[in-house]
Design a protein around this motif. Sequence first.
Motif, mmCIF file in Angstrom:
data_model
loop_
_atom_site.group_PDB
_atom_site.id
_atom_site.type_symbol
_atom_site.label_atom_id
_atom_site.label_comp_id
_atom_site.label_asym_id
_atom_site.label_seq_id
_atom_site.Cartn_x
_atom_site.Cartn_y
_atom_site.Cartn_z
ATOM 1 N N ALA A 101 34.282 50.214 29.038
ATOM 2 C CA ALA A 101 33.477 51.220 29.992
ATOM 3 C C ALA A 101 32.169 50.525 29.951
ATOM 4 N N ASP A 102 31.874 49.353 30.784
ATOM 5 C CA ASP A 102 30.577 48.725 30.748
ATOM 6 C C ASP A 102 29.964 49.370 32.148
ATOM 7 N N GLN A 135 29.097 47.320 34.888
ATOM 8 C CA GLN A 135 29.738 47.014 36.061
ATOM 9 C C GLN A 135 31.001 47.434 36.551
ATOM 10 N N ASP A 136 31.770 47.731 35.434
ATOM 11 C CA ASP A 136 33.242 48.314 35.682
ATOM 12 C C ASP A 136 33.143 49.684 36.142
ATOM 13 N N LEU A 137 32.207 50.483 35.689
ATOM 14 C CA LEU A 137 31.477 51.919 36.107
ATOM 15 C C LEU A 137 31.090 51.938 37.437
ATOM 16 N N LYS A 138 30.054 50.914 37.764
ATOM 17 C CA LYS A 138 29.794 51.075 39.163
ATOM 18 C C LYS A 138 30.950 50.413 40.159
ATOM 19 N N ASP A 139 31.753 49.725 39.797
ATOM 20 C CA ASP A 139 33.080 49.146 40.696
ATOM 21 C C ASP A 139 33.774 50.541 40.677
ATOM 22 N N ALA A 140 33.904 51.121 39.659
ATOM 23 C CA ALA A 140 34.974 52.403 39.568
ATOM 24 C C ALA A 140 34.114 53.504 40.675
ATOM 25 N N ALA A 141 32.886 53.612 40.542
ATOM 26 C CA ALA A 141 32.464 54.706 41.638
ATOM 27 C C ALA A 141 32.366 54.135 42.902
ATOM 28 N N ALA A 142 32.230 52.975 43.290
ATOM 29 C CA ALA A 142 32.445 52.509 44.589
ATOM 30 C C ALA A 142 33.591 52.727 45.178
ATOM 31 N N LEU A 143 34.643 52.798 44.290
ATOM 32 C CA LEU A 143 36.072 52.905 44.602
ATOM 33 C C LEU A 143 36.421 54.390 45.027
ATOM 34 N N VAL A 144 36.293 55.276 43.842
ATOM 35 C CA VAL A 144 36.609 56.770 43.982
ATOM 36 C C VAL A 144 35.851 57.512 44.599
ATOM 37 N N ASN A 145 34.359 57.330 44.920
ATOM 38 C CA ASN A 145 33.656 58.161 45.469
ATOM 39 C C ASN A 145 33.261 57.548 46.988
ATOM 40 N N SER A 146 34.020 56.576 47.474
ATOM 41 C CA SER A 146 34.037 56.068 48.930
ATOM 42 C C SER A 146 34.393 56.941 49.875
ATOM 43 N N SER A 147 34.273 56.700 51.064
ATOM 44 C CA SER A 147 34.883 57.329 52.379
ATOM 45 C C SER A 147 35.114 58.956 52.140
ATOM 46 N N LYS A 159 26.104 54.945 22.030
ATOM 47 C CA LYS A 159 26.578 53.977 22.972
ATOM 48 C C LYS A 159 27.182 54.882 23.931
ATOM 49 N N TRP A 160 28.014 55.836 23.492
ATOM 50 C CA TRP A 160 28.975 56.752 24.429
ATOM 51 C C TRP A 160 28.152 57.602 24.922
ATOM 52 N N GLN A 161 26.976 58.207 24.555
ATOM 53 C CA GLN A 161 26.195 58.711 25.282
ATOM 54 C C GLN A 161 25.363 58.024 26.629
ATOM 55 N N ASP A 162 25.338 56.836 26.078
ATOM 56 C CA ASP A 162 24.548 55.966 27.327
ATOM 57 C C ASP A 162 25.663 55.815 28.452
ATOM 58 N N ILE A 163 26.858 55.658 27.912
ATOM 59 C CA ILE A 163 28.051 55.765 28.979
ATOM 60 C C ILE A 163 28.441 56.841 29.781
ATOM 61 N N ILE A 173 45.197 49.267 36.348
ATOM 62 C CA ILE A 173 43.889 49.527 35.503
ATOM 63 C C ILE A 173 42.864 48.755 36.461
ATOM 64 N N LEU A 174 41.729 49.191 36.533
ATOM 65 C CA LEU A 174 40.684 48.560 37.356
ATOM 66 C C LEU A 174 40.371 46.853 37.211
ATOM 67 N N ASN A 175 40.314 46.635 35.813
ATOM 68 C CA ASN A 175 39.913 45.371 35.536
ATOM 69 C C ASN A 175 40.527 44.818 34.182
ATOM 70 N N TYR A 176 41.516 44.017 34.250
ATOM 71 C CA TYR A 176 42.318 43.628 32.941
ATOM 72 C C TYR A 176 42.519 41.973 33.157
ATOM 73 N N GLN A 177 41.926 41.077 32.622
ATOM 74 C CA GLN A 177 41.941 40.023 32.986
ATOM 75 C C GLN A 177 42.894 38.741 32.172
ATOM 76 N N SER A 178 43.867 39.446 31.538
ATOM 77 C CA SER A 178 44.851 38.691 30.711
ATOM 78 C C SER A 178 46.111 39.513 30.880
ATOM 79 N N ASP A 179 47.116 38.810 30.185
ATOM 80 C CA ASP A 179 48.451 39.496 29.844
ATOM 81 C C ASP A 179 48.430 40.390 28.801
ATOM 82 N N PRO A 180 49.290 41.453 28.669
ATOM 83 C CA PRO A 180 50.486 41.815 29.323
ATOM 84 C C PRO A 180 50.053 42.341 30.589
ATOM 85 N N PHE A 181 48.849 42.866 31.111
ATOM 86 C CA PHE A 181 48.538 43.815 32.204
ATOM 87 C C PHE A 181 47.815 43.092 33.329
#
Length: 557
Positions: A42-43, A45-57, A77-81, A300-308
């Motif tokens: 939940a960094d 950038q990923d949250l911004k990318d998620a918002a641009a995806l699910v709150n579009s159109s 940390k989690w309150q900031d998130i 998943i939105l962003n996973y940069q290695s195996d197995p996903f």
Amino acid sequence: MSFFRYVFFFVFVFCFIPKTVFAVVDPTAVPNNKFGIHIAVADEQDLKDAAALVNSSGGDWGYVTVVIQENDRDTGKWQDIFNTMRKLHLIPIVRIASQQQGAVWKRPSADDAQGWADFLDSLNWVVENRYVVLYNEPNHAQEWGGEVLPEDYAHVAYTFAKTLKEKNPDFYVMLAGLDEAAPSSMPRHEDAGVFLSRVLATKDSASWGAVLDGICAHAYPNPGFVGSPDGWGKASVRGYQWLQDIFSQGGIIKKMPVFITETGWDQSKVGEETASQYLLQTFQNIWLSDANIVAVTPFILNYQSDPFLGFSWKKKEADSFYTIYTKTQEFLKQKGAPKQREKIEILSSLPTTFTAESKIGFALRIKNKGQSIIDAFDGYKIAVLQANKGFEEVISPIVLLGPGEETNISVFIKTPKKTGYTKSRIVLKKNDEQVSVIAPWNRRIVPKINMVVFVKLLLGFTREVGGYEVQVYDQRERIIFKRADMNTVNGKISLKDIPNVIVGESYRVVILRPYYLPRQTHVQLKETNNEVRVKPMLPLDWNRDGKWNWKDMIWFL
């Protein structure tokens, strides 16, 4: 005899048949955007990318599934998130997790429940419903300490759910999503139906129904994550329907909304275009038309290695996304309107007594004690509702006041001519509809006040002297009253009908006379018997600039 049958039927229906109970809000009963995404980290950038995806159109307030591990329970940390998600209009679905121990995940203990409840309750959540999923696929041995133990999971899950509900009824609790394609090969795997049935059998249906609110489903297109978007059965994109039947067979007959927190096709097997086509086809033909589905958060939105890596919507080591992201962005969505707690607290004292026929301004310190960001551009405003007409109020707008933040607002009122009491309430409105009561405000109107000022000239007359000016300033240094060409009689200036006063507040009173240095004092003004005394006035302001300095000497010479 017929009469007693009716009585028995009435008592049975209303006392013994379980009723549908929701945590706080039935999420299917409010405008809802079903589109969501599962994220690994939940960094920002990923949250911004998620918002641009699910709150579009046309969409707003989509969902994001996040994972919190037991060794990552950092409130700050989690309150900031959560605050970032609040700003981006993302609703969190939190899956709690233990931590990895080698190749397996540590087996949780029921003793961990209170610590988790305390931590999760310490956060100011984004919306009223606090969506919590209790761990992940425990019908896999590696997810539960190396062994599949349905009864142990049931004990832990029930303890967690009960503890969360006792901590705060806003927690919206779901059992773990299961691998619905797993075979029955104990102790490594257990069939999802067998596993869930054994879990539910550990308690009576009323006990489970009291602590569970929804169904978490992993509706993957199996076998091998390459199945048809038109598939049926537990190992398909319709697997959640099979889960609903298992819960019903276990005696839980209340409405259980569905959250599909994992789904998706392996792009490395079916191809980029096919994965995108299949997902949107399933949304269109199955998930969006099912009124009991609340959210779908593909993995998943962003996973940069195996197995996903094959499930990642973001390309490896790039800032770009696969077709599935852009096509989902373009898909028309609904504007969600989740319920949030909207609460403003007034930190300063409310004035209650005012002079008649007055225009009065004052400041109030307020704090956002709710979940929403209070912003005039989103339709929020503070207003006064009164039983008796006569007052007029203007209250300054609030802009971007986040939860826990404080600010000052300006309040301006115009009081009526008629004296007496008026009952009113200060409320918070959104789009002109009241959403909460901030405070009662019972006001009293009194006649304009009188005041006597005692003055003395160091060198001058004491009986009757003219040329005085009296000024009165409020606590914000705004002049509320001024009267010139006043005379003293026996060292007293009598002032009548002073308006614009909050009775009981402190005011600065200034006395002026040509060629004399000004005198001032602070006084608390009352309804009656207001007496103001100042030090003797000194005839040292020869150049009439209001102060004594070398310029006065030059002027005098």
